[in-house]
Design a protein around this motif. Sequence first.
Motif, short mmCIF file in Angstrom:
data_model
loop_
_atom_site.label_atom_id
_atom_site.label_comp_id
_atom_site.label_asym_id
_atom_site.label_seq_id
_atom_site.Cartn_x
_atom_site.Cartn_y
_atom_site.Cartn_z
N LEU A 76 -10.55 -31.47 -14.75
CA LEU A 76 -9.28 -31.01 -15.29
C LEU A 76 -9.54 -29.85 -16.25
CD1 LEU A 76 -6.19 -31.59 -15.37
CD2 LEU A 76 -6.64 -32.88 -17.45
N LYS A 77 -8.85 -28.73 -16.04
CA LYS A 77 -9.06 -27.55 -16.87
C LYS A 77 -7.79 -27.08 -17.56
CE LYS A 77 -12.48 -25.75 -13.63
NZ LYS A 77 -13.73 -25.70 -14.31
N ARG A 78 -6.63 -27.34 -16.91
CA ARG A 78 -5.37 -26.80 -17.42
C ARG A 78 -4.36 -27.92 -17.62
NH1 ARG A 78 -2.87 -23.30 -13.57
NH2 ARG A 78 -3.80 -24.60 -11.96
N VAL A 79 -3.69 -27.90 -18.76
CA VAL A 79 -2.66 -28.89 -19.07
C VAL A 79 -1.40 -28.16 -19.51
CG1 VAL A 79 -2.00 -30.82 -20.57
CG2 VAL A 79 -4.38 -30.60 -19.79
N ARG A 80 -0.27 -28.55 -18.93
CA ARG A 80 1.04 -28.01 -19.33
C ARG A 80 1.85 -29.16 -19.92
NH1 ARG A 80 4.26 -23.58 -18.16
NH2 ARG A 80 2.75 -22.92 -16.60
N LEU A 81 2.31 -29.00 -21.14
CA LEU A 81 3.14 -30.00 -21.81
C LEU A 81 4.59 -29.78 -21.38
CD1 LEU A 81 1.55 -29.75 -25.37
CD2 LEU A 81 0.99 -31.35 -23.51
N THR A 82 5.21 -30.84 -20.88
CA THR A 82 6.58 -30.76 -20.40
C THR A 82 7.37 -31.94 -20.94
OG1 THR A 82 6.23 -32.07 -18.39
CG2 THR A 82 5.75 -29.72 -18.24
N GLY A 83 8.58 -32.11 -20.47
CA GLY A 83 9.42 -33.24 -20.84
C GLY A 83 10.38 -33.53 -19.71
N GLY A 84 11.49 -33.98 -20.07
CA GLY A 84 12.49 -33.66 -21.04
C GLY A 84 12.21 -32.31 -21.67
N GLU A 85 12.45 -32.26 -22.93
CA GLU A 85 12.16 -31.08 -23.73
C GLU A 85 11.02 -31.43 -24.66
OE1 GLU A 85 11.45 -27.87 -25.66
OE2 GLU A 85 12.75 -27.87 -23.90
N PRO A 86 9.80 -30.92 -24.40
CA PRO A 86 8.65 -31.34 -25.20
C PRO A 86 8.76 -31.04 -26.69
CG PRO A 86 8.09 -29.46 -23.81
CD PRO A 86 9.45 -29.93 -23.38
N LEU A 87 9.55 -30.04 -27.05
CA LEU A 87 9.65 -29.69 -28.47
C LEU A 87 10.44 -30.71 -29.29
CD1 LEU A 87 10.10 -25.81 -28.27
CD2 LEU A 87 8.01 -27.16 -28.47
N VAL A 88 11.09 -31.68 -28.64
CA VAL A 88 11.75 -32.74 -29.41
C VAL A 88 10.78 -33.86 -29.77
CG1 VAL A 88 14.02 -32.25 -28.39
CG2 VAL A 88 12.64 -34.09 -27.44
N ARG A 89 9.58 -33.85 -29.18
CA ARG A 89 8.57 -34.86 -29.53
C ARG A 89 8.01 -34.53 -30.91
NH1 ARG A 89 5.06 -38.74 -26.58
NH2 ARG A 89 4.06 -39.80 -28.31
N ARG A 90 8.12 -35.49 -31.80
CA ARG A 90 7.67 -35.32 -33.18
C ARG A 90 6.17 -35.01 -33.22
NH1 ARG A 90 10.23 -38.71 -37.45
NH2 ARG A 90 11.08 -39.55 -35.54
N ASP A 91 5.78 -34.07 -34.07
CA ASP A 91 4.38 -33.70 -34.30
C ASP A 91 3.68 -33.13 -33.06
OD1 ASP A 91 4.56 -34.53 -36.99
OD2 ASP A 91 4.13 -36.60 -36.40
N LEU A 92 4.43 -32.44 -32.21
CA LEU A 92 3.84 -31.89 -30.99
C LEU A 92 2.67 -30.94 -31.28
CD1 LEU A 92 4.07 -31.96 -27.89
CD2 LEU A 92 5.43 -29.88 -28.08
N PRO A 93 2.72 -30.10 -32.33
CA PRO A 93 1.55 -29.26 -32.61
C PRO A 93 0.27 -30.07 -32.86
CG PRO A 93 3.45 -28.38 -33.74
CD PRO A 93 3.87 -29.73 -33.18
N ASP A 94 0.40 -31.26 -33.43
CA ASP A 94 -0.77 -32.13 -33.63
C ASP A 94 -1.35 -32.54 -32.28
OD1 ASP A 94 -2.65 -33.87 -34.98
OD2 ASP A 94 -1.34 -35.54 -34.45
N LEU A 95 -0.50 -32.94 -31.34
CA LEU A 95 -0.99 -33.29 -30.00
C LEU A 95 -1.63 -32.08 -29.34
CD1 LEU A 95 -1.31 -35.22 -27.59
CD2 LEU A 95 0.99 -34.50 -26.87
N ALA A 96 -1.01 -30.92 -29.46
CA ALA A 96 -1.56 -29.71 -28.85
C ALA A 96 -2.95 -29.42 -29.40
CB ALA A 96 -0.62 -28.53 -29.09
N ALA A 97 -3.14 -29.55 -30.70
CA ALA A 97 -4.45 -29.31 -31.30
C ALA A 97 -5.49 -30.29 -30.77
CB ALA A 97 -4.36 -29.40 -32.83
N ARG A 98 -5.11 -31.53 -30.62
CA ARG A 98 -6.02 -32.54 -30.08
C ARG A 98 -6.45 -32.19 -28.66
NH1 ARG A 98 -4.51 -38.56 -31.65
NH2 ARG A 98 -4.03 -38.32 -33.84
N LEU A 99 -5.47 -31.80 -27.84
CA LEU A 99 -5.78 -31.50 -26.44
C LEU A 99 -6.57 -30.20 -26.31
CD1 LEU A 99 -2.43 -32.51 -24.71
CD2 LEU A 99 -4.48 -33.90 -25.12
N ALA A 100 -6.24 -29.20 -27.09
CA ALA A 100 -6.94 -27.92 -27.02
C ALA A 100 -8.40 -28.05 -27.43
CB ALA A 100 -6.23 -26.89 -27.88
#
Length: 181
Positions: A76-100
């Motif tokens: 796995l090399k590429r991940v796209r965060l989706t939803g619903g609307e992913p920006l309504v998920r609380r603390d999404l930048p924290d998850l992004a940092a973990r995954l990156a």
Amino acid sequence: MPTKNRGNIIMRPQAPLLVDTFGRRIEYLRLSVTDRCDLRCTYCIPKGFRGFQEPASWLRFEEIERLISIMAPRGLKRVRLTGGEPLVRRDLPDLAARLASIPGIDDLSLSTNATRLHALAAPLKAAGVRRVNVSLDSLRADRVAAICGRDVLDKSWPGLRPRGCRFHADKDQYGRDAWSE
């Protein structure tokens, strides 16, 4: 896991690659981080819809991080965060940092309606999100209102030119105009 000894080097077999039933390598994952959305689009939510899954059923960030950490060594090399609307998920930048930060993940992107992007673009960029796909149903406010249940086009526009993020026109792999840093 069994090892093979080659001289002084101990080699461990690589994790098996992720492949689909047609033998194609799986390098890309669309990860829905929520079923919720801040819009009520006619094509997503049936008229009269009142319920969403409870947040207790969502994967915690630790579980998502573990899942991607298991999949990355398998190709796995590429991940796209989706939803619903992913920006309504609380603390999404924290998850992004973990995954990156997971070794092997080369591309972290996001699909959004952009209604909250103006506030989150800079933190997401700092966290490692490198590409954003914005979905707009129309550039006409009356059509957006008819499709989304209310006029939200004015909330999406600021997200297309977020503070702290600079983009310029570029060409994609097919020679079409694209936006990048």
